[in-house]
Design a protein around this motif. Structure first.
Motif, PDB file in Angstrom:
ATOM      1  N   MET A  20       0.670  -1.116  -0.088  1.00 52.75           N
ATOM      2  CA  MET A  20       0.110   0.071   0.099  1.00 52.75           C
ATOM      3  C   MET A  20       0.788   1.248   0.199  1.00 52.75           C
ATOM      4  O   MET A  20       0.739   2.143  -0.687  1.00 52.75           O
ATOM      5  N   TRP A  21       1.956   1.338   0.940  1.00 53.41           N
ATOM      6  CA  TRP A  21       2.708   2.357   1.054  1.00 53.41           C
ATOM      7  C   TRP A  21       4.269   1.927   0.850  1.00 53.41           C
ATOM      8  O   TRP A  21       4.677   0.674   1.266  1.00 53.41           O
ATOM      9  N   ALA A  22       4.919   2.674  -0.069  1.00 55.34           N
ATOM     10  CA  ALA A  22       6.507   1.985   0.065  1.00 55.34           C
ATOM     11  C   ALA A  22       7.131   2.029   1.160  1.00 55.34           C
ATOM     12  O   ALA A  22       8.030   1.187   1.367  1.00 55.34           O
ATOM     13  N   CYS A  23       6.708   2.725   2.118  1.00 54.57           N
ATOM     14  CA  CYS A  23       7.279   2.849   3.700  1.00 54.57           C
ATOM     15  C   CYS A  23       7.402   1.510   4.181  1.00 54.57           C
ATOM     16  O   CYS A  23       7.970   1.289   5.201  1.00 54.57           O
ATOM     17  N   GLU A  24       6.089   0.806   3.841  1.00 56.72           N
ATOM     18  CA  GLU A  24       5.887  -0.512   4.560  1.00 56.72           C
ATOM     19  C   GLU A  24       7.128  -1.348   4.159  1.00 56.72           C
ATOM     20  O   GLU A  24       7.416  -2.250   5.240  1.00 56.72           O
ATOM     21  N   GLN A  25       7.506  -1.500   3.315  1.00 56.45           N
ATOM     22  CA  GLN A  25       8.516  -2.572   2.860  1.00 56.45           C
ATOM     23  C   GLN A  25      10.098  -1.966   3.877  1.00 56.45           C
ATOM     24  O   GLN A  25      10.778  -3.036   3.930  1.00 56.45           O
ATOM     25  N   ALA A  26      10.030  -0.859   4.226  1.00 56.01           N
ATOM     26  CA  ALA A  26      10.990  -0.579   5.462  1.00 56.01           C
ATOM     27  C   ALA A  26      10.505  -0.626   6.649  1.00 56.01           C
ATOM     28  O   ALA A  26      11.437  -0.248   7.514  1.00 56.01           O
ATOM     29  N   ASN A  27       9.368  -0.851   6.664  1.00 49.67           N
ATOM     30  CA  ASN A  27       8.768  -1.106   8.074  1.00 49.67           C
ATOM     31  C   ASN A  27       8.917   0.199   8.951  1.00 49.67           C
ATOM     32  O   ASN A  27       9.189   0.174  10.118  1.00 49.67           O
ATOM     33  N   ILE A  28       8.598   1.520   8.121  1.00 50.41           N
ATOM     34  CA  ILE A  28       9.001   2.735   9.022  1.00 50.41           C
ATOM     35  C   ILE A  28       7.963   3.598   9.010  1.00 50.41           C
ATOM     36  O   ILE A  28       6.822   3.256   7.987  1.00 50.41           O
ATOM     37  N   THR A  29       7.460   4.406   9.735  1.00 55.62           N
ATOM     38  CA  THR A  29       6.525   5.490   9.768  1.00 55.62           C
ATOM     39  C   THR A  29       7.376   7.011   9.738  1.00 55.62           C
ATOM     40  O   THR A  29       8.371   7.287  10.488  1.00 55.62           O
ATOM     41  N   PRO A  30       7.269   7.646   8.324  1.00 59.48           N
ATOM     42  CA  PRO A  30       7.705   8.933   8.503  1.00 59.48           C
ATOM     43  C   PRO A  30       6.865   9.803   9.361  1.00 59.48           C
ATOM     44  O   PRO A  30       6.067   9.561   9.870  1.00 59.48           O
ATOM     45  N   ASP A  31       7.440  11.029   9.637  1.00 58.10           N
ATOM     46  CA  ASP A  31       6.825  12.029  10.267  1.00 58.10           C
ATOM     47  C   ASP A  31       5.661  12.705   9.387  1.00 58.10           C
ATOM     48  O   ASP A  31       4.598  13.169  10.091  1.00 58.10           O
ATOM     49  N   LEU A  32       6.003  12.865   7.953  1.00 58.64           N
ATOM     50  CA  LEU A  32       5.116  13.363   7.274  1.00 58.64           C
ATOM     51  C   LEU A  32       4.765  12.432   6.088  1.00 58.64           C
ATOM     52  O   LEU A  32       6.001  11.905   5.365  1.00 58.64           O
ATOM     53  N   LEU A  33       3.623  12.283   5.553  1.00 59.22           N
ATOM     54  CA  LEU A  33       3.616  11.551   4.358  1.00 59.22           C
ATOM     55  C   LEU A  33       2.644  12.319   3.270  1.00 59.22           C
ATOM     56  O   LEU A  33       1.397  12.458   3.846  1.00 59.22           O
ATOM     57  N   CYS A  34       2.947  12.326   2.150  1.00 55.35           N
ATOM     58  CA  CYS A  34       2.095  12.916   1.067  1.00 55.35           C
ATOM     59  C   CYS A  34       1.593  11.679   0.169  1.00 55.35           C
ATOM     60  O   CYS A  34       2.367  11.057  -0.444  1.00 55.35           O
ATOM     61  N   THR A  35       0.147  12.045   0.076  1.00 51.07           N
ATOM     62  CA  THR A  35      -0.451  11.233  -1.081  1.00 51.07           C
ATOM     63  C   THR A  35      -1.440  12.015  -2.021  1.00 51.07           C
ATOM     64  O   THR A  35      -1.766  12.959  -1.648  1.00 51.07           O
ATOM     65  N   ALA A  36      -1.529  11.446  -3.456  1.00 52.80           N
ATOM     66  CA  ALA A  36      -1.988  12.156  -4.342  1.00 52.80           C
ATOM     67  C   ALA A  36      -2.260  11.005  -5.320  1.00 52.80           C
ATOM     68  O   ALA A  36      -2.438   9.786  -5.258  1.00 52.80           O
ATOM     69  N   LYS A  37      -2.129  11.480  -6.510  1.00 52.56           N
ATOM     70  CA  LYS A  37      -2.336  10.534  -7.778  1.00 52.56           C
ATOM     71  C   LYS A  37      -3.421   9.460  -7.430  1.00 52.56           C
ATOM     72  O   LYS A  37      -4.690   9.522  -7.570  1.00 52.56           O
ATOM     73  N   CYS A  38      -3.070   8.210  -7.285  1.00 51.10           N
ATOM     74  CA  CYS A  38      -3.978   7.270  -7.022  1.00 51.10           C
ATOM     75  C   CYS A  38      -4.947   7.484  -5.896  1.00 51.10           C
ATOM     76  O   CYS A  38      -6.063   6.530  -6.135  1.00 51.10           O
ATOM     77  N   PHE A  39      -4.729   8.165  -4.898  1.00 47.22           N
ATOM     78  CA  PHE A  39      -5.597   8.441  -3.687  1.00 47.22           C
ATOM     79  C   PHE A  39      -7.092   8.791  -4.277  1.00 47.22           C
ATOM     80  O   PHE A  39      -7.874   8.420  -3.566  1.00 47.22           O
ATOM     81  N   SER A  40      -7.180   9.388  -5.309  1.00 44.96           N
ATOM     82  CA  SER A  40      -8.530   9.565  -5.823  1.00 44.96           C
ATOM     83  C   SER A  40      -8.968   9.046  -6.996  1.00 44.96           C
ATOM     84  O   SER A  40      -9.720   9.499  -7.858  1.00 44.96           O
ATOM     85  N   GLY A  41      -8.102   7.864  -7.404  1.00 49.88           N
ATOM     86  CA  GLY A  41      -8.622   6.859  -8.463  1.00 49.88           C
ATOM     87  C   GLY A  41      -8.382   7.509  -9.709  1.00 49.88           C
ATOM     88  O   GLY A  41      -8.831   6.999 -10.616  1.00 49.88           O
ATOM     89  N   GLY A  42      -7.513   8.510  -9.808  1.00 46.48           N
ATOM     90  CA  GLY A  42      -7.101   9.199 -11.111  1.00 46.48           C
ATOM     91  C   GLY A  42      -8.053  10.030 -11.952  1.00 46.48           C
ATOM     92  O   GLY A  42      -8.362  10.079 -13.013  1.00 46.48           O
TER      93      GLY A  42
END
Ligand SMILES: *Cc1c(COP(=O)(O)O)cnc(C)c1O
Length: 430
Positions: free
Chosen positions: A257-279
């Motif tokens: 779901m998030w690239a961060c999951e593959q590093a098992n980390i939580t960033p302090d801030l995360l930006c989402t857009a693009k696929c977020f609203s289905g294009g």
């Protein structure tokens, strides 16, 4: 209906398209697309093209998904937009909660905006203001990676590191430390440089911002989750923020779901857009931790001074919620887990074609280079033309040819797309 040549004439006379020279605008034939369905774009003559580009990386579920269209229609009939600082709407509040529930653990607050660039602006300003009003006013500088692309508004351009998007605006952008990535595989050196810099002057740094695992616009340059872990460790040790720009990598593009999951980390801030609203709708969000939110308590002079007119609008929120519902019901991540193997296998074969170098895949991205000129290169455009005549739309990044298809593309269509990519490369590198 207006004829194709009417449309092209009006386009040439009045539209100012992005990233296009005046000469190309006047001379090159644009595609005139009139509708789209599922995996296909359809032009003015009824010719169909597989959308290998996923409509500029925004499209997770194909064009015109019936459930998204229904969500759009039903919400449009109820409430489209209203001011969003004293008012909330059920869709907006529920979307925030649903997003927090699936986000890397610890991201609890959601600031809505319009597109990837604004999501990045919000992250930058949030980090900056946090330190200004929480006893560390010297933390004013940002760190990013050479080759980064974080959007085209000025703050996003400042942290960006693609010269083509940045150099002309050099006098306008603020001072950012760009860790050099000496070659496409040089991320280890860049991360080591950031580690050393954070040790030496971490108390000047407001945040480190990265595109986790894939630098998209740089030419689909991929880097490892181990290095992302190291950046998380180093930013923690310096007590500064890590901003994950998941505008491109989020929503399964890299396989999770998030690239961060593959590093098992939580960033302090995360930006989402693009696929977020289905294009299908401009909408974005910046997520932050409770610690950051707490740093804005203490009266109106400490409020985050940032907002957009259409922020959190219920129409976009309804669509974004339906995207998440479809992810659950159609098991989109499980589909990706299967399809990414098809992509990896096909690109293995592509790597054997003459003239092809640096073949790489991650999740629903497959890419290779046909030269070393990067964004300025032209070889990808030969492949673009060859693929277009075979009914596939690809949009190269200079010498880099890649696919970013939607995640629910049928196996047959995906195989056809991959076969056309291979065929078009071998025809144009001969
Ligand atoms: C596309 C992109 C952006 C900018 O998004 P827009 O919606 O075009 O403003 C920001 N960051 C990344 C990683 C992107 O790929």
């Amino acid at each position: 209906m207006t004829t194709r040549s009417d449309v092209v004439a009006l386009h040439r006379q009045h539209v100012w398209p992005p990233y296009t020279s005046a000469e190309d605008h006047a001379e090159k034939e644009p595609l005139v697309i009139v509708r789209a369905e599922g995996s296909y774009l359809e032009d003015h003559n009824g010719k169909r093209y597989i959308d290998g580009n996923g409509s500029w990386w925004t499209n997770p579920l194909g064009h015109g998904h019936p459930r998204l269209l229904r969500a759009l229609r039903e919400q449009a009939a109820e409430l489209v937009h209203c001011a969003s600082s004293q008012i909330t709407t059920p869709q907006t509040a529920m979307l925030a909660a649903e997003l927090v529930a699936i986000a890397p653990k610890g991201l609890t607050r959601v600031h809505f905006s319009d597109d990837g660039s604004t999501a990045v602006e919000v992250a930058i300003k949030t980090a900056f203001q946090y330190w200004q009003q929480n006893g560390r006013p010297n933390r004013t500088r940002f760190v990013s990676l050479a080759g980064a692309f974080h959007g085209d508004t000025l703050g996003a351009v400042s942290v960006g590191g693609v010269p083509a998007f940045q150099s002309i605006f050099a006098p306008l952008v603020f001072d950012v430390i760009h860790a050099p990535v000496p070659d496409p595989d040089g991320f280890e050196m860049a991360v080591s440089a950031i580690e050393a810099m954070l040790k030496a002057k971490g108390d000047e740094i407001a945040a480190v911002i990265v595109e986790p695992l894939i630098q998209g616009a740089a030419g689909m340059r991929m880097w490892s989750h181990e290095l992302l872990v190291r950046l998380r460790t180093a930013t923690r040790a310096a007590d500064t923020f890590l901003i994950a720009d998941e505008v491109f990598t989020g929503y399964g593009r890299t396989g999770t779901m998030w690239a961060c999951e593959q590093a098992n980390i939580t960033p302090d801030l995360l930006c989402t857009a693009k696929c977020f609203s289905g294009g299908m709708f401009p909408m974005a969000a910046t997520l932050s931790t409770e610690r950051i939110y707490d740093g804005f308590r203490g009266g109106s002079s400490r409020a985050l001074m940032h907002g957009h007119t259409f922020s959190g609008n219920p129409l976009g929120a309804a669509i974004a919620r339906e995207v998440l519902a479809i992810y659950r019901d159609e098991k989109v991540l499980a589909q990706i887990a299967r399809k990414r193997i098809r992509i990896a296998n096909a690109f293995d074969k592509i790597s054997e074609l003459s003239g092809v170098r640096r073949t790489r895949t991650l999740g629903m991205v497959g890419a290779c280079d046909l030269g070393d000129s990067g964004y300025a290169g032209k070889r990808g455009w030969d492949v673009y033309n060859a693929a277009l005549s075979r009914g596939v739309f690809l949009r190269p990044l200079g010498d880099t040819v890649y696919i970013t298809p939607h995640f629910t593309m049928s196996d047959d269509t995906l195989d056809e797309l991959l076969a056309v990519v291979a065929d078009s490369i071998s025809k144009s590198t001969r």
